[in-house]
Design a protein around this motif. Sequence first.
Motif, short mmCIF file in Angstrom:
data_model
loop_
_atom_site.label_atom_id
_atom_site.label_comp_id
_atom_site.label_asym_id
_atom_site.label_seq_id
_atom_site.Cartn_x
_atom_site.Cartn_y
_atom_site.Cartn_z
N THR A 1 0.84 -1.20 0.00
CA THR A 1 0.00 0.00 0.00
C THR A 1 0.87 1.25 0.00
N SER B 1 1.09 4.36 -2.71
CA SER B 1 1.05 5.80 -2.41
C SER B 1 2.10 6.55 -3.23
N PRO C 1 0.42 5.15 -7.80
CA PRO C 1 -0.94 4.58 -7.77
C PRO C 1 -1.25 3.63 -8.92
#
Length: 157
Positions: free
Chosen positions: A85, A89, A92
């Motif tokens: 994740t 960031s 994307p």
Amino acid sequence: MRVQILMRHRLFISKIFIISVIFFYNTSQAFDQAQLTTAISKKNHIKIIELLSPEVEKLSNFNLNLLAQSYFETSNYLAAIKAYTACLSLDPKNFKAKTQIGLAQLNLGKDKEAMTTLKSSLEINAEYEPTYQLLVNYYTKKKNKYELRLLYQDMIE
């Protein structure tokens, strides 16, 4: 003989590539580059985690991916999801990270979340075969012929 020489040459080139990529992406990192290079070449995922996790806020996308993969390889799927994740960031459109998140979610038994994640990965790159393979395996295992048929149609188009 010729094959052995080619194999040694490939191994040598791959080691040089790993070292150059690490130095290129991490000139300002606080961890020991030599230790990281050794850990990568030996596939010592625990050592990679030990070296990279204290610096997680400062890591490049390359090293975040490396950290996430190491967490995944040690079956720490929650930490892998967090690290992937973090990769998202920074980028994307990283469909590979989304696919890996989906796989980690499947390993954790979060099937609905995994399907959503894998489908969103295909929205970014509809030609990434590992994502299709994960979905095919899942739908086959669940005997969901309807979704399987839709997936195969999508692959053909």
